[in-house]
Scaffold this motif. Structure first.
Motif, mmCIF file in Angstrom:
data_model
loop_
_atom_site.group_PDB
_atom_site.id
_atom_site.type_symbol
_atom_site.label_atom_id
_atom_site.label_comp_id
_atom_site.label_asym_id
_atom_site.label_seq_id
_atom_site.Cartn_x
_atom_site.Cartn_y
_atom_site.Cartn_z
ATOM 1 N N ILE A 47 23.719 4.691 34.630
ATOM 2 C CA ILE A 47 23.143 3.605 35.510
ATOM 3 C C ILE A 47 22.004 3.207 34.960
ATOM 4 O O ILE A 47 21.063 3.951 34.641
ATOM 5 N N ALA A 64 23.259 3.526 43.853
ATOM 6 C CA ALA A 64 24.051 3.843 42.586
ATOM 7 C C ALA A 64 24.336 5.250 42.554
ATOM 8 O O ALA A 64 25.351 5.947 42.563
ATOM 9 N N TYR A 77 26.580 11.820 36.115
ATOM 10 C CA TYR A 77 26.113 10.647 35.882
ATOM 11 C C TYR A 77 24.558 10.853 35.529
ATOM 12 O O TYR A 77 24.203 11.716 35.502
ATOM 13 N N VAL A 79 20.767 8.295 35.633
ATOM 14 C CA VAL A 79 20.104 7.125 36.049
ATOM 15 C C VAL A 79 18.949 6.864 35.342
ATOM 16 O O VAL A 79 18.160 7.762 35.234
ATOM 17 N N VAL A 289 29.898 0.825 40.789
ATOM 18 C CA VAL A 289 29.931 2.162 40.339
ATOM 19 C C VAL A 289 31.479 2.364 40.366
ATOM 20 O O VAL A 289 32.161 2.762 39.467
#
Length: 329
Positions: A47, A64, A77, A79, A289
Motif C-alpha cells: 500500500i 487500506a 501487507y 503500508v 485492496v
C-alpha cells in the motif's frame, strides 16, 4: 463353583476394558498428513499512500490497513507513506524487492508514471486509488466527484426549495476534484432550481480552520443565507463553528463530502440545520485492496476502472456510518 464364576467375571471385565481402550483404526479413505507439506504462501500486498495532509488522506491509509487485517489469513501487507514522488518511487522499489504480488497506490504527484509502468511491466498488478495516471495495464478505483456535486444540489433543493441564497465554497487548490464537484452542483442547480442565487467564496484548503475563517467573513457580508454547498466535510465543520459563533439561525442546510467521523457525529446534534455528507469515503480503499487481491490471485475483474456511486449521509441514516473504532477520520 464360586471361584470359577469369579474367574469368568474377571475375564469378561478384562476383555471389555481392552475393547474400550483399543487404538483407533486408520480410516482407509482419509489421506495421511504429510509432515513435509509447506504452508500455503500468503499474497503480498503493498500500500502506497501520501503522508497525512488532510484527514481524508489519513482515512485512506487507515481503511487500506483495516482491510488487509481482515484478510490476514491470505494476505501479508506493507503500508508506506510519502511526501513526494521521489519518496513514493523509493518505497515502490522497496515493495518490489519485498516481492509484492500487487500494489495499491494513491499517488498525488506527477512523475509516478515511469516507475509505476516499470512495476506493471515486471508483472506486478497495480491498482490506483482515486487518481488518474497514464500507464498501460493499470486498474483504478475511484469515487464520483461530479456525482457529489449533483447530489449536493438535489439535497439543498429538497431542504430549502427552488429559490433562496446558497453560498458555494469551492477549493481551487484541489484541482479536478474541485472542478468536477462544482460542475455537478452548478449544472444540476441550473436544471432544477434556475432561480436560485448562488454566491461563491473560494477556500484556500479543506482545513476546518480555513472553512471557519472564510465563512465568518461570509456571514458578515450576507445577512441572509439559506444553504451552504461545501465540497468537503472538514470545511463544513469549520462552517458550522462559524455559524455557531455568529449565532445565525437562517441557514437550513449544509453539504459536505468525504465521510469524516467527527462530522457524522455533529449531524444529530444540530436539529435546526440539515447537515449532509456526500459519501466520497476512504472506505473505497477497501474496494481497491479487494481488487488487488483478486488480480494477485490470477482472477479477472469485470472493469479496469470502478467508480463507486455517491450516497448521502445525514441524521436520518448516520447511525449506520458511525465507526467507534475509527479515530483517524
Amino acid at each position: 463353583m464360586k471361584k470359577l464364576l469369579a474367574i469368568l467375571l474377571a475375564l469378561v471385565l478384562c476383555v471389555g476394558l481392552t475393547a474400550c481402550t483399543a487404538p483407533k483404526q486408520a480410516d482407509p479413505t482419509e489421506a495421511p498428513a504429510d509432515p513435509t507439506e509447506a504452508p500455503v504462501a500468503k499474497l503480498k500486498i503493498g500500500i502506497l499512500a501520501p503522508a497525512v495532509t488532510h484527514g481524508w488522506v489519513a482515512g485512506v491509509a487507515y481503511q487500506a490497513e483495516q482491510r488487509c487485517i481482515e484478510l490476514a489469513d491470505t494476505v501479508e501487507y506493507k503500508v508506506a507513506t510519502s511526501n513526494n514522488a521521489e519518496e513514493m518511487t523509493a518505497q515502490l522499489d522497496d515493495l518490489k524487492t519485498w516481492g509484492a504480488d500487487a500494489i495499491v497506490a494513491f499517488p498525488q504527484w506527477e512523475g509516478m508514471e515511469v516507475p509505476v509502468q516499470a512495476a506493471i511491466d515486471e508483472g506486478i498488478k497495480f491498482v490506483n486509488f482515486d487518481i488518474d495516471i497514464a500507464c498501460t495495464g493499470i486498474y483504478k478505483v475511484t469515487g464520483d466527484n461530479e456525482g457529489m456535486g449533483t447530489k449536493g444540489a438535489e439535497y439543498i433543493v429538497e431542504k430549502i426549495g427552488t429559490t433562496g441564497t446558497v453560498v458555494a465554497l469551492p477549493n481551487p487548490s484541489s484541482g479536478s476534484v474541485n472542478e468536477l464537484r462544482m460542475k455537478g452542483f452548478k449544472e444540476k442547480m441550473a436544471e432544477i432550481a434556475p432561480d436560485m442565487t448562488i454566491l461563491e467564496y473560494a477556500l484556500p484548503s479543506f482545513a476546518a480552520a480555513d472553512g471557519q475563517a472564510v465563512f465568518a467573513d461570509v456571514l458578515t457580508k450576507n445577512p441572509q443565507i439559506d444553504a451552504v454547498f461545501s465540497i468537503d466535510d472538514e470545511s463544513s465543520i469549520g462552517v458550522l463553528k462559524a455559524i455557531e459563533e455568529a449565532g445565525r439561525t437562517d441557514i437550513k442546510a449544509i453539504t459536505g463530502g468525504g465521510g469524516a467521523q467527527t462530522y457524522f457525529k455533529m449531524m444529530p446534534e444540530n436539529e435546526n440545520i440539515w447537515i449532509s455528507s456526500a459519501l466520497y469515503s476512504p472506505l473505497m480503499m477497501k474496494d481497491a485492496v479487494d481488487m488487488a487481491v483478486k488480480l494477485a490471485q490470477g482472477e479477472t475483474v469485470e472493469e479496469a476502472v470502478v467508480v463507486i456511486p455517491t450516497s448521502i449521509v445525514d441524521r436520518t441514516n448516520v447511525a449506520d456510518y458511525i465507526d467507534p473504532n475509527n479515530t483517524v477520520y
